[in-house]
Design a protein around this motif. Structure first.
Motif, PDB file in Angstrom:
ATOM      1  N   LEU A 153     -14.519  -3.139 -71.384  1.00 50.46           N
ATOM      2  CA  LEU A 153     -15.425  -2.040 -71.051  1.00 50.46           C
ATOM      3  C   LEU A 153     -15.592  -1.113 -72.250  1.00 50.46           C
ATOM      4  N   LEU A 154     -14.493  -0.772 -72.898  1.00 53.45           N
ATOM      5  CA  LEU A 154     -14.559   0.129 -74.046  1.00 53.45           C
ATOM      6  C   LEU A 154     -15.408  -0.474 -75.166  1.00 53.45           C
ATOM      7  N   HIS A 155     -15.229  -1.766 -75.406  1.00 52.90           N
ATOM      8  CA  HIS A 155     -15.997  -2.425 -76.474  1.00 52.90           C
ATOM      9  C   HIS A 155     -17.484  -2.469 -76.121  1.00 52.90           C
ATOM     10  N   GLU A 166     -11.544   5.908 -71.654  1.00 53.24           N
ATOM     11  CA  GLU A 166     -10.399   6.217 -72.518  1.00 53.24           C
ATOM     12  C   GLU A 166      -9.329   6.978 -71.732  1.00 53.24           C
ATOM     13  N   LEU A 167      -9.773   7.903 -70.877  1.00 54.15           N
ATOM     14  CA  LEU A 167      -8.821   8.627 -70.029  1.00 54.15           C
ATOM     15  C   LEU A 167      -8.107   7.668 -69.088  1.00 54.15           C
ATOM     16  N   LEU A 168      -8.852   6.762 -68.480  1.00 53.71           N
ATOM     17  CA  LEU A 168      -8.250   5.794 -67.563  1.00 53.71           C
ATOM     18  C   LEU A 168      -7.236   4.915 -68.293  1.00 53.71           C
ATOM     19  N   LYS A 169      -7.611   4.480 -69.488  1.00 54.99           N
ATOM     20  CA  LYS A 169      -6.689   3.649 -70.264  1.00 54.99           C
ATOM     21  C   LYS A 169      -5.408   4.414 -70.593  1.00 54.99           C
ATOM     22  N   LEU A 183      -3.987   6.768 -68.915  1.00 55.41           N
ATOM     23  CA  LEU A 183      -3.152   6.852 -67.717  1.00 55.41           C
ATOM     24  C   LEU A 183      -2.419   5.533 -67.470  1.00 55.41           C
ATOM     25  N   MET A 184      -3.134   4.426 -67.628  1.00 54.96           N
ATOM     26  CA  MET A 184      -2.496   3.117 -67.455  1.00 54.96           C
ATOM     27  C   MET A 184      -1.364   2.925 -68.467  1.00 54.96           C
ATOM     28  N   GLU A 185      -1.611   3.341 -69.711  1.00 56.37           N
ATOM     29  CA  GLU A 185      -0.590   3.179 -70.742  1.00 56.37           C
ATOM     30  C   GLU A 185       0.629   4.043 -70.474  1.00 56.37           C
ATOM     31  N   ARG A 186       0.412   5.231 -69.947  1.00 54.18           N
ATOM     32  CA  ARG A 186       1.550   6.088 -69.576  1.00 54.18           C
ATOM     33  C   ARG A 186       2.360   5.449 -68.455  1.00 54.18           C
ATOM     34  N   ALA A 187       1.658   4.844 -67.472  1.00 49.50           N
ATOM     35  CA  ALA A 187       2.366   4.168 -66.390  1.00 49.50           C
ATOM     36  C   ALA A 187       3.152   2.970 -66.937  1.00 49.50           C
ATOM     37  N   ARG A 188       2.548   2.231 -67.859  1.00 49.77           N
ATOM     38  CA  ARG A 188       3.255   1.085 -68.458  1.00 49.77           C
ATOM     39  C   ARG A 188       4.479   1.554 -69.240  1.00 49.77           C
ATOM     40  N   ALA A 189       4.341   2.648 -69.985  1.00 47.95           N
ATOM     41  CA  ALA A 189       5.471   3.165 -70.755  1.00 47.95           C
ATOM     42  C   ALA A 189       6.618   3.613 -69.852  1.00 47.95           C
ATOM     43  N   ALA A 190       6.267   3.977 -68.615  1.00 46.49           N
ATOM     44  CA  ALA A 190       7.303   4.391 -67.654  1.00 46.49           C
ATOM     45  C   ALA A 190       7.874   3.206 -66.894  1.00 46.49           C
ATOM     46  N   GLY A 191       7.482   1.978 -67.284  1.00 44.04           N
ATOM     47  CA  GLY A 191       8.074   0.790 -66.683  1.00 44.04           C
ATOM     48  C   GLY A 191       7.273   0.161 -65.566  1.00 44.04           C
ATOM     49  N   HIS A 192       5.991   0.509 -65.459  1.00 43.58           N
ATOM     50  CA  HIS A 192       5.183   0.011 -64.348  1.00 43.58           C
ATOM     51  C   HIS A 192       4.135  -1.021 -64.776  1.00 43.58           C
ATOM     52  N   GLY A 193       4.292  -1.609 -65.974  1.00 37.91           N
ATOM     53  CA  GLY A 193       3.292  -2.551 -66.449  1.00 37.91           C
ATOM     54  C   GLY A 193       3.094  -3.745 -65.546  1.00 37.91           C
ATOM     55  N   ALA A 194       4.150  -4.191 -64.871  1.00 35.61           N
ATOM     56  CA  ALA A 194       4.065  -5.355 -63.987  1.00 35.61           C
ATOM     57  C   ALA A 194       3.702  -4.972 -62.558  1.00 35.61           C
TER      58      ALA A 194
END
Length: 294
Positions: free
Chosen positions: A246-248, A261-264, A266-277
């Motif tokens: 979408l960004l591209h 970019e805001l949505l991404k 938030l997702m990256e913050r969730a992944r950094a907190a261990g929720h990537g899976a």
């Protein structure tokens, strides 16, 4: 007079207040109206509304009083001088404000002998009177039930909680959902528009897609309540990879990417907190306060 045709007073006749009064008149409720500028009341008076000349007269006229004014400061300026006429009345406040203001107003009304419901109007003035439009209320359930027939003249009345601030909380939450959804639609419309696709062609497909999105919400709600987010549909890691497309696409077409970019992020913050899976519902962990307890 039965509850189906209860007398009602409407204080405040801006676009929304006038729509409220008109809906009550349409359904046979004897309706008294008051506005600081009397000229706004004349069209309603021509339709049969009683025009009160003072707030005191307006409060005296009906057991049920609906207030819809600019803000809480305006509401107090109208009601305070006539507060001795509130005893025994039901005040339904449809003025927009914060949950804390609603709670304070409930205490103020009780101190003057009035029952209090706080409300949120989930439509614009043209939708008032439609049974499809939601009106949210919070406050004593028995008071709500006693006046449900009159409130139903305005739209579908939904009682949320005995906490008078809850209608305001829902109002803010639902407006956030609306703005996020509409902005996402506008971003998508700009993206396909860069390919000369008109909004009228894109929108029916977008609306159909929202039906599937509603299904996702129903699936994720129990996960959010349980605090467990099984990633058996599409994980946050997968969603982060997908949003890059979408960004591209948007950047290549000169479309502003602030929202994705805001949505991404938030997702990256969730992944950094261990929720990537986890499922996308796990993004809520990036939104909640660390002290929130489920």
């Amino acid at each position: 007079m039965n509850a189906e045709h209860q007398a009602v007073t409407v204080i405040g006749l801006g676009s929304m207040g006038s729509a409220l009064a008109a809906a009550l008149l349409d359904r046979g409720h004897p309706t008294t109206v008051w506005n600081r500028s009397p000229g706004r009341a004349r069209p309603l008076a021509d339709r049969g509304a009683h025009l009160a000349t003072t707030p005191r007269e307006a409060l005296t006229a009906s057991p049920l009083v609906l207030a819809c004014v600019r803000d809480y400061e305006a509401l107090h300026s109208v009601l305070e001088p006539a507060s001795d006429n509130l005893a025994g009345k039901v005040l339904v406040n449809l003025t927009s404000g914060s949950p804390e203001q609603a709670q304070e107003m409930a205490g103020w009304a009780r101190s003057h002998g009035a029952d209090y419901l706080d409300g949120a109007i989930m439509t614009t003035p043209p939708g008032v009177g439609s049974p499809e439009m939601m009106f949210l209320y919070s406050g004593p359930p028995a008071v709500f039930e006693a006046h449900r027939p009159a409130l139903a003249a305005l739209g579908d009345p939904l009682h949320l909680s005995d906490d008078p601030g809850m209608a305001s909380v829902y109002d803010a939450a639902l407006l956030g959902l609306m703005w996020s959804t509409m902005t996402g639609w506008l971003h998508g419309t700009a993206l396909v528009g860069a390919e000369k696709t008109p909004a009228t062609a894109f929108t029916p497909i977008a609306i159909r897609w929202l039906t599937a999105v509603a299904g996702f919400l129903a699936t994720y709600a129990p996960q959010v309540d349980a605090g467990r987010y099984p990633g058996d549909d599409a994980t946050i890691d997968v969603q982060i990879a997908a949003i890059e497309h979408l960004l591209h696409a948007a950047a290549s077409r000169g479309v502003d990417n602030a929202l994705p970019e805001l949505l991404k992020s938030l997702m990256e913050r969730a992944r950094a907190a261990g929720h990537g899976a986890d499922s996308f519902a796990g993004v809520i962990e990036a939104l909640r306060k660390p002290t929130d307890i489920r």
